[in-house]
Design a protein around this motif. Structure first.
Motif, mmCIF file in Angstrom:
data_model
loop_
_atom_site.group_PDB
_atom_site.id
_atom_site.type_symbol
_atom_site.label_atom_id
_atom_site.label_comp_id
_atom_site.label_asym_id
_atom_site.label_seq_id
_atom_site.Cartn_x
_atom_site.Cartn_y
_atom_site.Cartn_z
ATOM 1 N N GLY A 191 0.823 -1.208 0.000
ATOM 2 C CA GLY A 191 0.000 0.000 0.000
ATOM 3 C C GLY A 191 0.856 1.257 0.000
ATOM 4 N N GLU A 192 0.491 2.205 0.871
ATOM 5 C CA GLU A 192 1.198 3.485 0.952
ATOM 6 C C GLU A 192 2.679 3.319 1.286
ATOM 7 N N TRP A 193 3.018 2.214 1.970
ATOM 8 C CA TRP A 193 4.414 1.983 2.345
ATOM 9 C C TRP A 193 5.290 1.707 1.136
ATOM 10 N N GLY A 194 4.672 1.357 0.010
ATOM 11 C CA GLY A 194 5.453 1.055 -1.186
ATOM 12 C C GLY A 194 6.291 2.216 -1.668
ATOM 13 N N GLN A 195 5.784 3.445 -1.468
ATOM 14 C CA GLN A 195 6.534 4.613 -1.929
ATOM 15 C C GLN A 195 7.858 4.758 -1.186
ATOM 16 N N TYR A 196 7.903 4.251 0.063
ATOM 17 C CA TYR A 196 9.152 4.342 0.817
ATOM 18 C C TYR A 196 10.216 3.409 0.247
ATOM 19 N N ILE A 197 9.784 2.306 -0.340
ATOM 20 C CA ILE A 197 10.739 1.395 -0.987
ATOM 21 C C ILE A 197 11.390 2.100 -2.167
ATOM 22 N N VAL A 198 10.590 2.848 -2.929
ATOM 23 C CA VAL A 198 11.139 3.612 -4.046
ATOM 24 C C VAL A 198 12.127 4.655 -3.536
ATOM 25 N N SER A 199 11.753 5.325 -2.454
ATOM 26 C CA SER A 199 12.633 6.360 -1.902
ATOM 27 C C SER A 199 13.949 5.769 -1.428
ATOM 28 N N ILE A 200 13.871 4.663 -0.693
ATOM 29 C CA ILE A 200 15.094 4.023 -0.197
ATOM 30 C C ILE A 200 15.903 3.452 -1.364
ATOM 31 N N GLY A 201 15.200 2.816 -2.311
ATOM 32 C CA GLY A 201 15.877 2.271 -3.482
ATOM 33 C C GLY A 201 16.581 3.354 -4.275
ATOM 34 N N LEU A 202 15.890 4.496 -4.483
ATOM 35 C CA LEU A 202 16.493 5.604 -5.217
ATOM 36 C C LEU A 202 17.697 6.150 -4.462
ATOM 37 N N LEU A 203 17.582 6.233 -3.139
ATOM 38 C CA LEU A 203 18.705 6.704 -2.318
ATOM 39 C C LEU A 203 19.931 5.825 -2.536
ATOM 40 N N LEU A 204 19.756 4.510 -2.421
ATOM 41 C CA LEU A 204 20.883 3.586 -2.550
ATOM 42 C C LEU A 204 21.389 3.523 -3.988
ATOM 43 N N PHE A 205 20.452 3.456 -4.955
ATOM 44 C CA PHE A 205 20.848 3.358 -6.358
ATOM 45 C C PHE A 205 21.628 4.605 -6.777
#
Length: 575
Positions: free
Chosen positions: A464-478
């Protein structure tokens, strides 16, 4: 600055964004695929065995293992292109653009095999004991001949090295931190200056340690960030399992016609989908650009082809696996062709003369032709009359944002809270563009793209809404890992141009620029990046084609070496 950016866009239109550039890139990959008898297929299994450490030895010349070199190169390619680039390609060219990204990757596997092998073959050992390589070294050290006479390509090597330094900022540093800080602000409310300051310190600590510390960090970051991203992505794909087959059909169904209009997406013809797919494919996997050979030159090996084998895996992992997964997230979620409430970017606003209704088939066809560069429509010159935040004279023009009809537009003063600061007055429009000195902002419904689109898609899964945090963390690391790796590419280019003593000054400027870019508008940087990518790619393609016979001989030499040193081991046919 807008005039400077327009000038850079003009330059880019003759090289990286020119119609011939994708054909040069794909043509080189296709040529080597046929000339070398499909090495990306023949040697794939052998490449996996090499990167697994099957043939590693500590006494070989070099600074890193095969896996560390692969991780460093991957960390330079796996970045915003995989999260934002795929979304941007689909936004521009529709699902068919993803197919052309995959084609770029398949042929790019061969191109990378060639450029990394040649780079490794002609690398040099520096006075400090570290290895340095890349296209500038094979341009200088290889035996180039024309009509039987040796040709000196040092001037071409210098152009490539200079473009690499510029691209290290335009590709690896400034846009990456700007994407990170913007995402951290939007998702977590963290001030961009704070994000920039903290990550600049970490960046400095990593790159000061040189390639060994960079390799140690990236070899841990790459697997970790991939696992986090994959979990979030499959949570969306499996949640929308009924859309998997339709999504695949959309990717492969319209590859020779372009993508049809659907939802808010107006459609894209074949030429537009092809050009954008190839362009984003290059930005994602960098095959042919000449950046990855710089990282691979540090690997421990006494046979250049073994490292070229490892490079085959890069476009496969980066584009065929990660970009395909991102594409399936975007398509299966349905977010890609829906209009979403967002603040309009001035650079993506285009106001056309006359009113074209989205519900009118003939009018929509004209907008389709306009956006796909088939038949341009006249742009609006005049005023937007705004009363209490509403544009009242909409019958005079068509408001386009992000390649879609904009709906439910509200105009606000640029300062203060949105709910309390509705705008009243006149807004000047010249040549279809809002004058940059107009202190207003537009919020409405339109298509979105890049990282914001991926974040929206990730919210439509099990998390759900928590999915956007995965993108944020992924973008940070990538993106952070990309900045780390590109610092090394610029480091080696500076060493080539000005010697080892210049590196410390480069690193300081790199970190300082990284910090300041966290809270700046980097539109001009992205444009400069497109130019420098082309300036790196073109001389590299010329060089590897020139050395085609050298490459074929290198494959044969590796076959002799392998059979002599590893008798009884299974291996592909090298001759």
């Amino acid at each position: 600055m807008q005039e400077v950016n327009n000038f850079l866009i003009l330059i880019d239109s003759f090289i990286g964004s020119a119609a011939w550039f994708p054909y040069a890139l794909l043509g080189t990959g296709l040529f080597f695929t046929i000339y070398l008898k499909f090495p990306q297929v023949r040697f794939f299994k052998h490449a996996v065995r090499i990167v697994s450490g099957k043939f590693d030895r500590d006494d070989l010349p070099g600074d890193t293992s095969h896996f560390q070199a692969l991780a460093t190169a991957l960390s330079g390619t796996v970045g915003t292109g995989n999260i934002a680039g795929v979304a941007f390609a689909i936004h521009l060219g529709g699902p068919a653009a993803l197919f052309w990204m995959l084609v770029t990757a398949v042929l790019g596997m061969c191109t990378k095999f060639v450029e990394v092998s040649l780079s490794h073959k002609y690398r040099s050992k520096l006075d400090d004991g570290t290895m340095a390589g890349g296209p500038m070294y094979y341009m200088r050290n290889a035996n180039f001949k024309f009509n039987g006479k040796k040709v000196n390509l040092k001037w071409l090597a210098a152009i490539f090295a200079f473009a690499t330094v510029l691209s290290s900022f335009g590709t690896g540093s400034l846009p990456q931190i700007n994407s990170i800080s913007s995402t951290m602000l939007a998702t977590f409310g963290i001030d961009q200056i704070i994000t920039g300051a903290v990550l600049a310190v970490f960046l400095g600590l990593v790159i000061i340690g040189g390639i060994k510390r960079i390799a140690a960090v990236t070899s841990k970051l790459v697997p970790g960030m991939a696992i986090i991203y994959f979990i979030g992505a499959f949570a969306v794909i499996f949640y929308n399992y009924e859309n998997i087959i339709p999504s695949l059909m959309a990717i492969f169904g319209d590859i020779f016609t372009g993508s049809a209009a659907t939802g808010g997406f107006i459609g894209a013809n074949l030429a537009f989908a092809f050009n954008r797919g190839v362009n984003r494919g290059l930005f994602s996997n960098e095959a042919g650009q000449g950046s990855a050979p710089i990282a691979h030159a540090s690997a421990k090996a006494n046979e250049p082809l073994s490292e070229g084998m490892v490079a085959i895996l890069e476009p496969f992992i980066d584009t065929i696996i990660i970009c395909t997964i991102t594409g399936l997230v975007l398509l299966s979620s349905g977010a890609w062709n829906e209009k979403h409430v967002n603040q309009f970017e001035y650079s993506e606003i285009e106001i056309l003369d006359k009113n074209y209704a989205e519900s009118n088939v003939e009018a929509k066809e004209k907008i389709y032709n306009h956006l796909n560069d088939e038949e341009k429509l006249p742009r609006y010159n005049g005023d937007l009359v705004v009363e209490n935040g509403n544009i009242t004279n909409t019958e005079d023009f068509t408001f386009i944002h992000s390649r879609s009809f904009a709906d439910n537009i509200k105009v606000y003063k640029n300062e203060g809270l949105i709910e309390e600061e509705l705008f009243d007055g006149i807004i000047k429009v010249a040549g279809g563009n809002i004058a940059p000195d107009q202190d207003v902002k537009f919020i409405g419904e339109s298509l979105v793209h890049s990282a914001p689109l991926t974040a929206l898609a990730f919210k439509r899964g099990f998390f759900g809404e928590w999915g956007q945090y995965i993108v944020s963390i992924g973008l940070l690391l990538f993106a952070f890992s990309t900045a780390i790796s590109w610092s090394y590419y610029g480091d080696r280019a500076m060493t080539y141009l000005f010697g080892p003593k210049s590196v410390v000054y480069y690193r300081v400027v790199y970190v300082v620029a990284f910090f300041f870019a966290s809270f700046q508008d980097t539109t001009i940087i992205w444009t400069l990046s497109a130019i420098t990518i082309a300036l790196m790619t073109l001389p590299n393609l010329v060089g590897i084609i020139w050395l085609r016979k050298d490459m074929k001989n290198t494959i044969s030499e590796y076959g002799d070496f392998f059979e002599e040193n590893f008798p009884g081991e299974k291996h592909p046919k090298f001759k």
